[in-house]
Design a protein around this motif. Structure first.
Motif, PDB file in Angstrom:
ATOM      1  N   GLY A 216      -7.869  19.524  -7.525  1.00 35.06           N
ATOM      2  CA  GLY A 216      -6.943  20.060  -6.537  1.00 35.06           C
ATOM      3  C   GLY A 216      -7.397  19.878  -5.112  1.00 35.06           C
ATOM      4  N   ASP A 217      -8.683  19.586  -4.918  1.00 37.10           N
ATOM      5  CA  ASP A 217      -9.210  19.413  -3.565  1.00 37.10           C
ATOM      6  C   ASP A 217      -9.297  17.959  -3.148  1.00 37.10           C
ATOM      7  N   LEU A 218      -8.848  17.015  -4.005  1.00 35.72           N
ATOM      8  CA  LEU A 218      -9.061  15.606  -3.728  1.00 35.72           C
ATOM      9  C   LEU A 218      -8.367  15.137  -2.455  1.00 35.72           C
ATOM     10  N   ARG A 219      -7.267  15.779  -2.102  1.00 38.77           N
ATOM     11  CA  ARG A 219      -6.541  15.340  -0.911  1.00 38.77           C
ATOM     12  C   ARG A 219      -7.308  15.635   0.371  1.00 38.77           C
TER      13      ARG A 219
ATOM     14  N   GLY B 273      -7.135   0.952 -12.712  1.00 42.00           N
ATOM     15  CA  GLY B 273      -7.003   1.530 -11.385  1.00 42.00           C
ATOM     16  C   GLY B 273      -6.325   0.636 -10.374  1.00 42.00           C
ATOM     17  N   TYR B 274      -5.778  -0.506 -10.800  1.00 40.29           N
ATOM     18  CA  TYR B 274      -5.093  -1.426  -9.903  1.00 40.29           C
ATOM     19  C   TYR B 274      -3.594  -1.139  -9.948  1.00 40.29           C
ATOM     20  N   SER B 275      -2.884  -1.567  -8.910  1.00 44.76           N
ATOM     21  CA  SER B 275      -1.466  -1.233  -8.813  1.00 44.76           C
ATOM     22  C   SER B 275      -0.583  -2.303  -9.446  1.00 44.76           C
ATOM     23  N   VAL B 276       0.482  -1.843 -10.091  1.00 38.98           N
ATOM     24  CA  VAL B 276       1.532  -2.709 -10.632  1.00 38.98           C
ATOM     25  C   VAL B 276       2.855  -2.166 -10.115  1.00 38.98           C
ATOM     26  N   GLU B 277       3.607  -2.982  -9.421  1.00 40.33           N
ATOM     27  CA  GLU B 277       4.847  -2.524  -8.795  1.00 40.33           C
ATOM     28  C   GLU B 277       5.905  -2.184  -9.840  1.00 40.33           C
TER      29      GLU B 277
ATOM     30  N   LEU C 106      -6.226   8.670  -7.128  1.00 39.15           N
ATOM     31  CA  LEU C 106      -5.251   7.629  -6.785  1.00 39.15           C
ATOM     32  C   LEU C 106      -4.049   8.216  -6.060  1.00 39.15           C
ATOM     33  N   VAL C 107      -3.517   9.307  -6.593  1.00 35.61           N
ATOM     34  CA  VAL C 107      -2.330   9.921  -5.991  1.00 35.61           C
ATOM     35  C   VAL C 107      -2.631  10.437  -4.593  1.00 35.61           C
ATOM     36  N   ALA C 108      -3.858  10.925  -4.375  1.00 33.86           N
ATOM     37  CA  ALA C 108      -4.224  11.432  -3.055  1.00 33.86           C
ATOM     38  C   ALA C 108      -4.168  10.344  -1.990  1.00 33.86           C
ATOM     39  N   GLU C 109      -4.439   9.101  -2.375  1.00 33.49           N
ATOM     40  CA  GLU C 109      -4.396   7.985  -1.421  1.00 33.49           C
ATOM     41  C   GLU C 109      -3.059   7.258  -1.430  1.00 33.49           C
ATOM     42  N   ASP C 110      -2.334   7.346  -2.530  1.00 28.74           N
ATOM     43  CA  ASP C 110      -1.040   6.677  -2.639  1.00 28.74           C
ATOM     44  C   ASP C 110      -0.057   7.628  -3.315  1.00 28.74           C
ATOM     45  N   PRO C 111       0.755   8.354  -2.548  1.00 31.43           N
ATOM     46  CA  PRO C 111       1.691   9.313  -3.146  1.00 31.43           C
ATOM     47  C   PRO C 111       2.678   8.680  -4.127  1.00 31.43           C
ATOM     48  N   ALA C 112       2.875   7.350  -4.036  1.00 30.85           N
ATOM     49  CA  ALA C 112       3.775   6.670  -4.982  1.00 30.85           C
ATOM     50  C   ALA C 112       3.078   6.295  -6.282  1.00 30.85           C
ATOM     51  N   ALA C 113       1.800   6.636  -6.408  1.00 30.89           N
ATOM     52  CA  ALA C 113       1.031   6.245  -7.588  1.00 30.89           C
ATOM     53  C   ALA C 113       1.482   7.010  -8.819  1.00 30.89           C
TER      54      ALA C 113
ATOM     55  N   VAL D   7      -8.520 -11.233  -3.334  1.00 27.79           N
ATOM     56  CA  VAL D   7      -8.290  -9.793  -3.319  1.00 27.79           C
ATOM     57  C   VAL D   7      -7.909  -9.383  -1.901  1.00 27.79           C
ATOM     58  N   PRO D   8      -6.872  -8.553  -1.718  1.00 24.30           N
ATOM     59  CA  PRO D   8      -6.470  -8.138  -0.372  1.00 24.30           C
ATOM     60  C   PRO D   8      -7.540  -7.271   0.284  1.00 24.30           C
ATOM     61  N   VAL D   9      -7.803  -7.535   1.549  1.00 25.04           N
ATOM     62  CA  VAL D   9      -8.762  -6.712   2.294  1.00 25.04           C
ATOM     63  C   VAL D   9      -8.304  -5.258   2.312  1.00 25.04           C
ATOM     64  N   GLU D  10      -7.010  -5.043   2.567  1.00 27.66           N
ATOM     65  CA  GLU D  10      -6.494  -3.670   2.588  1.00 27.66           C
ATOM     66  C   GLU D  10      -6.617  -3.013   1.218  1.00 27.66           C
ATOM     67  N   GLY D  11      -6.517  -3.807   0.169  1.00 25.36           N
ATOM     68  CA  GLY D  11      -6.696  -3.271  -1.172  1.00 25.36           C
ATOM     69  C   GLY D  11      -8.117  -2.801  -1.403  1.00 25.36           C
ATOM     70  N   LEU D  12      -9.095  -3.574  -0.911  1.00 26.30           N
ATOM     71  CA  LEU D  12     -10.494  -3.163  -1.017  1.00 26.30           C
ATOM     72  C   LEU D  12     -10.741  -1.873  -0.231  1.00 26.30           C
ATOM     73  N   GLU D  13     -10.177  -1.787   0.958  1.00 26.85           N
ATOM     74  CA  GLU D  13     -10.353  -0.582   1.780  1.00 26.85           C
ATOM     75  C   GLU D  13      -9.731   0.634   1.099  1.00 26.85           C
ATOM     76  N   PHE D  14      -8.596   0.432   0.449  1.00 28.37           N
ATOM     77  CA  PHE D  14      -7.969   1.487  -0.340  1.00 28.37           C
ATOM     78  C   PHE D  14      -8.924   1.957  -1.437  1.00 28.37           C
ATOM     79  N   GLY D  15      -9.543   1.001  -2.120  1.00 30.85           N
ATOM     80  CA  GLY D  15     -10.453   1.346  -3.205  1.00 30.85           C
ATOM     81  C   GLY D  15     -11.638   2.165  -2.742  1.00 30.85           C
ATOM     82  N   VAL D  16     -12.172   1.842  -1.569  1.00 34.90           N
ATOM     83  CA  VAL D  16     -13.288   2.626  -1.023  1.00 34.90           C
ATOM     84  C   VAL D  16     -12.859   4.073  -0.807  1.00 34.90           C
ATOM     85  N   ARG D  17     -11.662   4.268  -0.276  1.00 36.76           N
ATOM     86  CA  ARG D  17     -11.190   5.635  -0.020  1.00 36.76           C
ATOM     87  C   ARG D  17     -10.975   6.405  -1.321  1.00 36.76           C
ATOM     88  N   VAL D  18     -10.426   5.734  -2.334  1.00 40.37           N
ATOM     89  CA  VAL D  18     -10.199   6.398  -3.618  1.00 40.37           C
ATOM     90  C   VAL D  18     -11.530   6.804  -4.249  1.00 40.37           C
TER      91      VAL D  18
END
Length: 435
Positions: free
Chosen positions: A425-428, A167-171, A348-355, A403-414
């Motif tokens: 379909g309702d995840l967004r 569930g972690y990001s790789v560019e 993941l996609v609901a929080e990061d459209p580039a996922a 670990v990035p603080v913003e990354g942790l906050e992202f994880g909470v939202r996901v």
């Protein structure tokens, strides 16, 4: 400071090095955070100070999801680090310290989320069982194994589980790849013993146990394990090819893994079995040939390849070196073609459209092996958005873990999206928590 960053920082300051003095203080802290939120924790010990915490949050369905993580960490030598590994310091937008990635950051995301639910009166879509466990960084004997053996009732109704290493990001060009683990390699930690004839070091060798063990270890270390493409890894490579818009040559996977860098790391260690000599013990004086010599090997085998692995090891050891298992656990797997896997990707996609979520097989192991014995399907899903400069694999058991603080906050939202909406379909539309 966000609550998730503060909890992560506080957890890191508990030195739960394994081996060490145990997880009890950190476990008591976790239990207090849960109690403050009106969640009743069950706290138990398998041995003195080897403490775990389990809690259940009622949901709209008795079918339960298990979220498990470990409180212990591997050792860290402060002189090797830029910032003290048990300071929990927040600097440069990151929480620093041993366990930031593996895996107190994930525990912090879970705790921050359920405490936010309590404040807002949110109820998950199904029962959620939280397990904060001891001893994952060893065999799990004092943690997950003890829990499933002696407290099985705490996991009643759990069908699926999520935990570390996914569930972690790789560019990637124009996208971010998020590997979601659907399996992991099995574990075969072995103690090897060679027996010979004790003698004076100046005499011609008769039966030198040290030499015999070294020869066997050398054969193991230099063995070219063949490529074995399991379904999970094959699907991963197919997905990566689609994301990258280029063919990954299946006949040159080792070279392709090196060429692709961090993207290649997703499959480089998962295309074959492996065995690494890690420890040697023999002798007590330079001029005495000892009668025995011992060594240890960290063996890992792909799902479905346990017998091939052991047969190969026995052939490489030869007739004069014996083996016994320090730890032997099968390679668990979970289905890729399941509604739950689809939900993980959709969150993941609901929080990061580039996922671009892709299935993935872990090279190492987790407590999912123990829970697989209860029929619980385990996925590696600890959502985390990383900055491109951070090497996720390099920080596992490495120095300057952070670990990035913003990354942790992202994880909470996901996690909130995953656990509060039943339909992918309702995840967004899930209401965002305060992190």
């Amino acid at each position: 400071m966000s609550e998730v960053a503060q909890i992560c920082s506080d957890l890191i300051r508990f030195d739960t090095t394994n081996p060490g003095s145990g997880e009890r203080p950190a476990a008591e802290h976790v239990a207090a955070l849960l109690s403050e939120a009106g969640i009743e924790p069950v706290v138990f010990e398998s041995a003195s100070r080897r403490t775990s915490v389990v809690a259940r949050i009622p949901g709209d369905s008795p079918e339960a999801l298990l979220i498990h993580g470990h409180l212990d960490v591997v050792p860290a030598r402060p002189s090797d680090w830029r910032i003290h590994p048990f300071s929990g310091e927040i600097s440069g937008g990151c929480v620093w310290g041993r366990g930031a990635v593996d895996m107190k950051g994930t525990l912090a995301m879970t705790l921050a989320l359920v405490r936010d639910w309590a404040r807002r009166g949110v109820r998950p879509d199904r029962d959620v069982v939280l397990a904060f466990l001891a001893d994952e960084e060893a065999t799990g004997e004092y943690g997950a194994r003890h829990a499933v053996r002696h407290h099985r009732e705490l996991f009643d109704g759990c069908t699926d589980a999520i935990s570390e290493s996914g569930g972690y990001s790789v560019e990637a060009p124009g996208a971010r790849i998020y590997p979601v683990a659907v399996g992991e390699r099995g574990t075969a930690w072995m103690r090897l013993t060679a027996t010979g004839v004790a003698a004076h070091g100046s005499r011609p060798p008769v039966d030198n146990a040290v030499a015999e063990l070294c020869h066997a270890m050398s054969r193991i270390a230099s063995h070219p394990w063949p490529v074995r493409l399991t379904p999970g890894v094959a699907t991963l490579i197919e997905n990566l090819s689609a994301v990258l818009g280029e063919r990954i040559d299946l006949d040159r996977l080792e070279e392709e893994a090196r060429r692709l860098g961090r993207i290649g790391d997703l499959f480089g260690a998962q295309i074959r079995n492996s065995a690494n000599p890690t420890m040697l013990q023999a002798g007590y004086k330079v001029n005495v040939v000892p009668g025995t010599a011992e060594g240890h090997v960290d063996g890992r085998f792909l799902p479905g390849y346990r017998e091939e692995f052991l047969e190969t090891i026995d052939r490489l050891l030869g007739p004069r070196v014996t083996r016994e298992f320090v730890n032997l656990e099968d390679a668990p797997s979970a289905p890729m073609d399941s509604p739950f896997f689809d939900r993980l990707g959709a969150a993941l996609v609901a929080e990061d459209p580039a996922a671009r979520p892709v299935p993935y097989v872990m090279s190492g192991g987790t407590d999912a092996k123990s829970f697989a014995g209860l029929g619980i399907r385990g996925y590696g899903f600890a959502p985390l958005m990383l900055t491109p400069d951070l090497d996720y694999f390099g920080m596992f058991h490495g120095v300057d873990e952070r670990v990035p603080v913003e990354g942790l906050e992202f994880g909470v939202r996901v996690l909130n999206r995953l656990l509060t909406t039943r339909d992918s379909g309702d995840l967004r539309g899930a209401e965002a928590p305060a992190s």
